[in-house]
Write a protein that holds these residues in place. Structure first.
Motif, PDB file in Angstrom:
ATOM      1  N   GLN A   1       0.822  -1.208   0.000  1.00  0.00           N
ATOM      2  CA  GLN A   1       0.000   0.000   0.000  1.00  0.00           C
ATOM      3  C   GLN A   1       0.859   1.262   0.000  1.00  0.00           C
ATOM      4  OE1 GLN A   1      -0.664  -2.553   2.301  1.00  0.00           O
ATOM      5  NE2 GLN A   1      -2.790  -2.359   2.945  1.00  0.00           N
ATOM      6  N   LYS A   2       0.244   2.338  -0.424  1.00  0.00           N
ATOM      7  CA  LYS A   2       0.927   3.634  -0.375  1.00  0.00           C
ATOM      8  C   LYS A   2       1.051   4.068   1.072  1.00  0.00           C
ATOM      9  CE  LYS A   2      -0.376   5.819  -4.704  1.00  0.00           C
ATOM     10  NZ  LYS A   2      -1.773   5.592  -5.091  1.00  0.00           N
ATOM     11  N   PRO A   3       2.126   4.814   1.376  1.00  0.00           N
ATOM     12  CA  PRO A   3       2.259   5.274   2.755  1.00  0.00           C
ATOM     13  C   PRO A   3       1.126   6.232   3.137  1.00  0.00           C
ATOM     14  CG  PRO A   3       4.105   6.022   1.384  1.00  0.00           C
ATOM     15  CD  PRO A   3       3.231   5.211   0.522  1.00  0.00           C
ATOM     16  N   VAL A   4       0.581   6.021   4.327  1.00  0.00           N
ATOM     17  CA  VAL A   4      -0.451   6.941   4.814  1.00  0.00           C
ATOM     18  C   VAL A   4      -0.092   7.376   6.221  1.00  0.00           C
ATOM     19  CG1 VAL A   4      -2.642   6.631   3.637  1.00  0.00           C
ATOM     20  CG2 VAL A   4      -1.771   4.802   5.079  1.00  0.00           C
ATOM     21  N   SER A   5      -0.166   8.658   6.472  1.00  0.00           N
ATOM     22  CA  SER A   5       0.072   9.132   7.823  1.00  0.00           C
ATOM     23  C   SER A   5      -1.261   9.100   8.562  1.00  0.00           C
ATOM     24  CB  SER A   5       0.613  10.548   7.792  1.00  0.00           C
ATOM     25  OG  SER A   5      -0.382  11.410   7.312  1.00  0.00           O
ATOM     26  N   TYR A   6      -1.187   9.308   9.856  1.00  0.00           N
ATOM     27  CA  TYR A   6      -2.393   9.281  10.668  1.00  0.00           C
ATOM     28  C   TYR A   6      -3.372  10.361  10.213  1.00  0.00           C
ATOM     29  CZ  TYR A   6      -5.274  10.102  14.777  1.00  0.00           C
ATOM     30  OH  TYR A   6      -6.319  10.306  15.625  1.00  0.00           O
TER      31      TYR A   6
ATOM     32  N   ASP B   1      -4.911   9.584   6.850  1.00  0.00           N
ATOM     33  CA  ASP B   1      -5.922   8.549   6.986  1.00  0.00           C
ATOM     34  C   ASP B   1      -7.225   9.143   7.538  1.00  0.00           C
ATOM     35  OD1 ASP B   1      -6.383   5.841   6.564  1.00  0.00           O
ATOM     36  OD2 ASP B   1      -6.307   5.447   8.723  1.00  0.00           O
TER      37      ASP B   1
ATOM     38  N   ARG C   1     -11.086   9.460   5.888  1.00  0.00           N
ATOM     39  CA  ARG C   1     -12.349   9.066   6.514  1.00  0.00           C
ATOM     40  C   ARG C   1     -13.308  10.234   6.582  1.00  0.00           C
ATOM     41  NH1 ARG C   1      -9.428   5.342   9.869  1.00  0.00           N
ATOM     42  NH2 ARG C   1      -8.783   7.057  11.165  1.00  0.00           N
TER      43      ARG C   1
ATOM     44  N   LYS D   1     -15.369  10.978   3.525  1.00  0.00           N
ATOM     45  CA  LYS D   1     -16.517  10.113   3.252  1.00  0.00           C
ATOM     46  C   LYS D   1     -17.761  10.522   4.020  1.00  0.00           C
ATOM     47  CE  LYS D   1     -14.402   6.642   1.014  1.00  0.00           C
ATOM     48  NZ  LYS D   1     -14.408   5.291   0.539  1.00  0.00           N
TER      49      LYS D   1
ATOM     50  N   ARG E   1       6.156  14.791  23.311  1.00  0.00           N
ATOM     51  CA  ARG E   1       6.342  13.985  22.114  1.00  0.00           C
ATOM     52  C   ARG E   1       5.412  12.771  22.078  1.00  0.00           C
ATOM     53  NH1 ARG E   1      10.963  14.150  19.235  1.00  0.00           N
ATOM     54  NH2 ARG E   1       9.523  13.292  17.715  1.00  0.00           N
ATOM     55  N   HIS E   2       5.008  12.274  23.250  1.00  0.00           N
ATOM     56  CA  HIS E   2       4.202  11.053  23.245  1.00  0.00           C
ATOM     57  C   HIS E   2       2.744  11.310  23.622  1.00  0.00           C
ATOM     58  CE1 HIS E   2       7.214   8.051  22.402  1.00  0.00           C
ATOM     59  NE2 HIS E   2       8.026   8.619  23.248  1.00  0.00           N
TER      60      HIS E   2
ATOM     61  N   PRO F   1       0.717  14.550  21.439  1.00  0.00           N
ATOM     62  CA  PRO F   1       0.403  14.202  20.034  1.00  0.00           C
ATOM     63  C   PRO F   1      -0.648  13.103  19.916  1.00  0.00           C
ATOM     64  CG  PRO F   1       2.766  14.396  20.314  1.00  0.00           C
ATOM     65  CD  PRO F   1       2.173  14.523  21.677  1.00  0.00           C
ATOM     66  N   ASN F   2      -0.682  12.196  20.874  1.00  0.00           N
ATOM     67  CA  ASN F   2      -1.665  11.129  20.795  1.00  0.00           C
ATOM     68  C   ASN F   2      -3.039  11.548  21.313  1.00  0.00           C
ATOM     69  OD1 ASN F   2      -0.694   8.449  19.721  1.00  0.00           O
ATOM     70  ND2 ASN F   2       1.016   9.084  20.993  1.00  0.00           N
TER      71      ASN F   2
ATOM     72  N   ASN G   1       4.478   4.141  19.234  1.00  0.00           N
ATOM     73  CA  ASN G   1       3.700   5.373  19.173  1.00  0.00           C
ATOM     74  C   ASN G   1       3.075   5.525  17.791  1.00  0.00           C
ATOM     75  OD1 ASN G   1       2.727   7.970  19.102  1.00  0.00           O
ATOM     76  ND2 ASN G   1       4.426   8.833  20.257  1.00  0.00           N
TER      77      ASN G   1
ATOM     78  N   ARG H   1       1.734   7.868  16.220  1.00  0.00           N
ATOM     79  CA  ARG H   1       1.919   9.124  15.483  1.00  0.00           C
ATOM     80  C   ARG H   1       3.325   9.291  14.944  1.00  0.00           C
ATOM     81  NH1 ARG H   1      -2.755  11.338  17.616  1.00  0.00           N
ATOM     82  NH2 ARG H   1      -3.910   9.429  17.386  1.00  0.00           N
ATOM     83  N   TRP H   2       4.225   8.353  15.225  1.00  0.00           N
ATOM     84  CA  TRP H   2       5.606   8.518  14.808  1.00  0.00           C
ATOM     85  C   TRP H   2       5.931   7.617  13.629  1.00  0.00           C
ATOM     86  CZ3 TRP H   2       9.509   8.925  19.434  1.00  0.00           C
ATOM     87  CH2 TRP H   2       9.170  10.034  20.215  1.00  0.00           C
TER      88      TRP H   2
ATOM     89  N   ARG I   1       7.596   4.908   7.136  1.00  0.00           N
ATOM     90  CA  ARG I   1       6.201   4.488   7.299  1.00  0.00           C
ATOM     91  C   ARG I   1       5.752   4.623   8.749  1.00  0.00           C
ATOM     92  NH1 ARG I   1       3.575   1.952   2.725  1.00  0.00           N
ATOM     93  NH2 ARG I   1       5.162   1.797   1.128  1.00  0.00           N
ATOM     94  N   TYR I   2       4.430   4.510   8.938  1.00  0.00           N
ATOM     95  CA  TYR I   2       3.872   4.566  10.291  1.00  0.00           C
ATOM     96  C   TYR I   2       3.559   3.147  10.777  1.00  0.00           C
ATOM     97  CZ  TYR I   2       3.663   9.566   9.905  1.00  0.00           C
ATOM     98  OH  TYR I   2       4.019  10.876   9.787  1.00  0.00           O
TER      99      TYR I   2
ATOM    100  N   GLU J   1       0.926   0.501   9.446  1.00  0.00           N
ATOM    101  CA  GLU J   1       1.032  -0.116   8.128  1.00  0.00           C
ATOM    102  C   GLU J   1       1.720  -1.476   8.198  1.00  0.00           C
ATOM    103  OE1 GLU J   1       2.305   2.895   5.109  1.00  0.00           O
ATOM    104  OE2 GLU J   1       2.298   4.190   6.854  1.00  0.00           O
TER     105      GLU J   1
END
Lengths: 353, 659
Positions: A43-48, A51, A55, A58, A262-263, A266-267, B448, B450-451, B493-494, B497
């Motif tokens: 698959q193509k790379p997708v970031s969060y 992605d 969604r 749609k 950083r953790h 971001p989450n 994580n 997001r990384w 990549r994340y 994946e």
């Protein structure tokens, strides 16, 4: 091999439908020249965020909300400059004109033909040239200019309040949850006290002290508004800080700052954005409400609340003044709520019904 | 035998926002009356979805069930209306789910939950229903059912809860019982009891059981017939002996070789490379071809039909086609053998100096209101340089807490940990975090989300400043990815994946980035599928050999622990009960708890599973926890009293003479 795939690859191969003659002998040999990189990701790379955007796209409601918000923001910025009237330009000779829009004036049922509720063409009676798209108010000010000027100020207050809520809430919530124990205990009791005091009383007292104005209204809303954000972030951080990736970072020797910035934060970005999205319409409504009861912005400054207040006095004779500002308030609230709902689904697919 | 259920060309697909997932593809099989059919497969192979679709439990939409028929008692379930399906569920076909905690309603008493089903399907009085419920609870082995029936689910232990769920499933005397991984959430000793219960039910009532599991040991123990599923299809089906002793499909063969065997110790595990295909775009030919070490050319073009091996044994592989000659078979054998030989070079490890010493470690947690949980309560052991020390025990025995103490995630309540002769608590924290690292259990929460993978792996290097330039950092990350067998191009990549096994390897790369000497592996494989577990285990072994690492390997899977460890410690309720070299421990377990643990492990071998007696009936009365660790034989420590020590020694000497 390659040619065979091209020749037969498109066939929908079912167990029975392979003709015997196609099963040639050479097919039953061991395939050796295969590029066997089984670990490759196709698959193509997708970031969060990418992605989530996919969604969100749609979700029709959210997109409608987003488009409406963009249009409203555009009009709030550009609307006042679209005609030559100033928002505080008074002219009692042309007061209380009904709306009249070029081209649309010929469509009778829209009511944009400059006739008042008795069917009289006020523009002709008062001998007014030109067009007032949303009509004028009792002081002869152009409602179109005032509504968008007011929208701009309302949005400004709302965004500022939401931003301050976010900063205070995220900092307070994450510190409270991250350090836990006694610190958490004390910080949560403070929040409970703040929640216990009725909102309106705090706001009224504050405005009495500070004199009504954009800054004092914003402050009044922030002083109790951040509590919600802080609670949500606290919940998030409490959940996240026991997760294994945080533990892994700790075993690597990461310090508090790194863990929080950083953790953990971001989450929590999903809930942060969603909460902000719901804070904005609430802030707009609160501002309108305060202005409506007279505690908000003072004339001649326009905000959606003050325009509603002005229009309310003449609702039975000149309904247009109340109508346009109320429609804009409703649209803003609906579209932010739609977008917020869509974002929640996009960021957290598990929440979906 | 009579068929009770017959499935023909069943397909189930799900319409997700990303595309249509074909979870089950053209599955056909029969279920005989009174038999146990085990369905084995990795996660995502469609086994659970398939069994749920048998009773229409797939939500539609997004699910979609297609197929020729599911024939049950001359009726086609596929054509049933909703109301008819509802009547079928529970009374004719019922289901037991994996996690008993979530399949029971916590706010209802057990009584109400059981009679709910009875009253829905039968026209009987409530009194009679309660009597029936009590009878059922007795049947599933709950003592004093009259009393316990009025209790709430949380008042039962995990195993007992699962028994209650089974009682609920049996409430209306169903013809078919579907058990969806009913023992996966349970400890081994409890698992053994639940499996025995299923056997008893089947024997006494003649219920047909569809038993879904990923554990081949359990299959060997319980099944009459086995269906192996891969990528939504049944690739092989046959009697249990046929599948275990004469597997035909390369996937089945690979699975069986990937399982460690308790009895022979030194054979390396054969891993299956790669991970299962994406069912959104299933491959055209044999779905397993890409992971097969010796595929045929035709495997990539056409999906193989079911070939008959014997009357009862069928497999979907082109290897069984008449055109596959002796030559090709020999060639395949050669390829597989060379593979095996490559892995065969096991050196005897030479133990180095004492690396880590734990003395009387205690970790108590304050659970509020003067309620103290003693997670670890006085544990002592030593780990030597270059060895793998296995730590086993059931859930809640404190093994993970011990591991976390070693990496300083918790401050110990009492006791001392010495690393290289220095007290851990006194050591420089920065140094410590470089020397001791940890690999975590859950590959989904340990990275994580997001990384990017590069940032995740380089985190340790970022913290300790282990590189001079951005270029060096990238180079190091790429090297590490290569070391753990991943494609260096995927550094940007994340985590989401990657598949579970790949994620676990990213976690290993992250731990290796700071070049540690000692790694605590906290259940690193328990969340992975069998075919993937072997990859990770082999990687850990390879790294140990190449870099001289020392491991503390925490797990509840005793066969894996035995396979990887040099010495094993067994924990029970926060205490160590036995420490011994791994072969010695499995040959000659002394502590009754160890014996009962060993007796409960299902072995992936149907014949030995049927004849096995050793330790099978050992049930430990939970005494002897108060004893002290004493050396019974060289290097073999057991927690016991003076008298027990004498007894063990005598028994050991006696057995020596005997053999």
């Amino acid at each position: 091999m390659e040619s065979l795939i091209q020749e037969f690859g498109f066939l929908e191969v079912d167990e029975i439908s392979i003709p015997e003659q196609k099963l040639t002998d050479d097919l039953f040999e061991v395939e050796r020249q295969l590029d066997k990189d089984v670990e490759v990701i196709s698959q193509k790379p997708v970031s969060y965020l990418g992605d989530s955007w996919k969604r969100l796209k749609k979700n029709r409601g959210a997109i409608i909300g987003l488009v409406l918000i963009i249009i409203i923001i555009f009009l709030a910025l550009a609307g006042p400059y679209m005609n030559s009237h100033e928002f505080d330009e008074q002219n009692l000779k042309i007061s209380n004109l009904p709306p009249k829009v070029p081209a649309l004036e010929h469509v009778p049922f829209l009511g944009l033909d400059g006739k008042d509720i008795e069917g009289q063409d006020t523009y002709a009676v008062k001998n007014v040239d030109g067009y007032y798209w949303f009509g004028t108010d009792n002081l002869g000010r152009d409602v179109w200019t005032r509504v968008w000027e007011g929208t701009r100020i309302s949005l400004y207050i709302a965004f500022l309040a939401a931003l301050l809520d976010l900063l205070i809430g995220v900092t307070y919530g994450s510190i409270s949850a991250y350090y836990g124990g006694k610190i958490d205990n004390v910080m949560q009791r403070i929040i409970e006290v703040l929640i216990g005091v009725p909102n309106l009383i705090v706001i009224i007292l504050l405005i009495l002290v500070l004199q009504p104005g954009i800054v004092s209204i914003t402050l009044a809303m922030v002083i109790t508004g951040w509590v919600n954000m802080a609670r949500i972030i606290r919940g998030q951080v409490l959940k996240l800080k026991g997760q294994e990736f945080v533990l892994a970072s700790r075993t690597l020797g990461a310090g508090d700052t790194r863990l929080i910035w950083r953790h953990l934060i971001p989450n929590s970005i999903g809930p942060i954005i969603i909460t902000t999205m719901f804070t904005i319409p609430t802030a707009i409504f609160t501002e309108a409400f305060l202005s409506f009861i007279g505690l908000g912005l003072q004339p001649p400054i326009a905000s959606l609340g003050t325009i509603v207040n002005d229009g309310f006095e003449l609702i039975q004779i000149y309904p247009h003044m109340l109508m346009f500002s109320s429609i804009i308030i409703s649209l803003i609230m609906i579209s932010f709520n739609l977008l917020g709902d869509g974002l929640r689904d996009a960021f957290d697919p598990k929440m979906r019904k | 035998m009579d068929k009770i259920l017959s499935v023909k060309n069943l397909s189930v697909s799900f319409d997700t926002y990303a595309g249509v997932v074909q979870a089950v593809r053209n599955v056909s099989f029969d279920l005989d009356k009174g038999e146990t059919l085990a369905i084995v497969g990795e996660s995502g192979s469609g086994k659970s979805v398939m069994s749920k679709s048998l009773m229409g439990l797939i939500p539609q939409p997004p699910g979609k069930i297609d197929g020729e028929y599911i024939q049950y008692k001359n009726e086609n379930i596929l054509s049933f209306s909703k109301g008819k399906l509802r009547k079928l569920r529970g009374s004719e076909i019922s289901i037991v789910f994996q996690d008993p905690m979530t399949s029971l309603n916590p706010t209802m008493t057990v009584k109400n939950q059981i009679i709910e089903g009875i009253l829905t399907h039968n026209r009987i009085s409530k009194k009679k229903a309660v009597a029936r419920a009590i009878e059922l609870l007795g049947l599933v082995g709950i003592h004093e059912p009259e009393k316990r029936i009025n209790q709430y689910p949380h008042q039962f232990s995990g195993g007992m809860q699962q028994r209650v769920v089974i009682a609920m499933a049996l409430a209306c005397d169903p013809e078919i019982l579907i058990a969806d991984e009913p023992t996966t959430a349970l400890d081994v000793t409890v698992q053994a009891q639940v499996i025995d219960l299923f056997k008893k039910i089947q024997k006494e009532r003649g219920t047909s059981i569809v038993f879904i599991t990923h554990d081949l040991g359990v299959v060997a123990n319980i099944a009459d017939r086995v269906a192996v599923m891969y990528a939504g299809k049944i690739v092989e089906i046959g009697k249990v002996e046929e599948i275990f002793y004469n597997p035909s499909h390369p996937y089945t063969k690979g699975l069986l070789k990937a399982m460690p065997n308790l009895r022979d110790s030194n054979s390396r595990l054969m891993s299956i490379p790669g991970s299962p295909p994406n069912l959104m775009h299933p491959p055209a030919g044999d779905a397993f071809a890409l992971r097969n070490k010796a595929p045929l050319k035709i495997d990539f073009l056409y999906h193989p039909p079911m070939f008959k091996v014997t009357d009862t044994h069928e497999a979907a592989t082109w290897l069984l086609h008449e055109k596959v000659g002796q030559e090709v078979e020999n060639e395949i054998e050669d390829i597989l053998l060379t593979e095996e030989e490559e892995k065969e070079s096991v050196d005897q490890k030479v133990l180095g100096n004492k690396l880590l010493e734990v003395t009387d470690l205690k970790q108590h947690f304050n659970a509020g209101q003067n309620n103290e949980v003693r997670a670890v309560d006085g544990v002592s052991f030593e780990i030597y340089e270059g060895e793998t020390f296995g730590l086993v025990g059931e859930s809640g025995c404190g093994k993970s807490t011990t591991g976390r103490n070693l990496v300083n995630l918790y401050e110990a309540t009492g006791g001392e940990i010495y690393f290289k002769g220095e007290r851990l608590a006194k050591k420089n924290k920065v140094e410590l975090h470089k020397q001791i690292q940890m690999i975590f259990q859950d590959p989904y929460s340990s990275l994580n989300p997001r990384w990017t993978v590069a940032d995740i792996i380089a985190e340790g290097m970022d913290i300790h400043g282990l590189y001079k330039s951005e270029k060096e950092r990238r180079k190091k990350v790429e090297d590490l990815l290569e070391t753990v067998g991943l494609n260096p191009e995927h550094a940007t990549r994340y985590p989401h994946e990657f598949s579970g096994g790949q994620r676990q390897r990213i976690g290993i790369a992250r731990a290796l980035a700071v070049e540690p000497e000692f790694i605590v592996a906290d259940e690193p494989i328990s969340a992975l599928d069998v075919s993937i577990q072997a990859q990770v285990i082999n990687l850990l072994n390879k790294l140990q050999k190449e870099q001289g690492l020392t491991y503390l390997f925490i797990a509840h899977d005793l066969s894996m622990v035995k396979h990887i460890s040099d010495r094993v410690g067994v924990m029970y309720q926060g205490r160590m009960v036995e420490i011994a070299p791994s072969d010695e421990l499995y040959e000659n377990p002394l502590h009754p708890y160890t014996q009962s643990l060993l007796g409960a492990i299902p072995v992936p071998d149907p014949n030995s599973e049927k004849t096995r007696k050793k330790f099978k009936d050992v049930t430990w009365e939970k005494t002897g926890v108060e004893g002290e660790m004493r050396e019974v034989f060289p290097d073999h420590f057991v927690s016991c009293t003076e008298e027990e020590l004498e007894m063990y020694r005598k028994k050991g000497a006696f057995e020596l003479v005997d053999s």
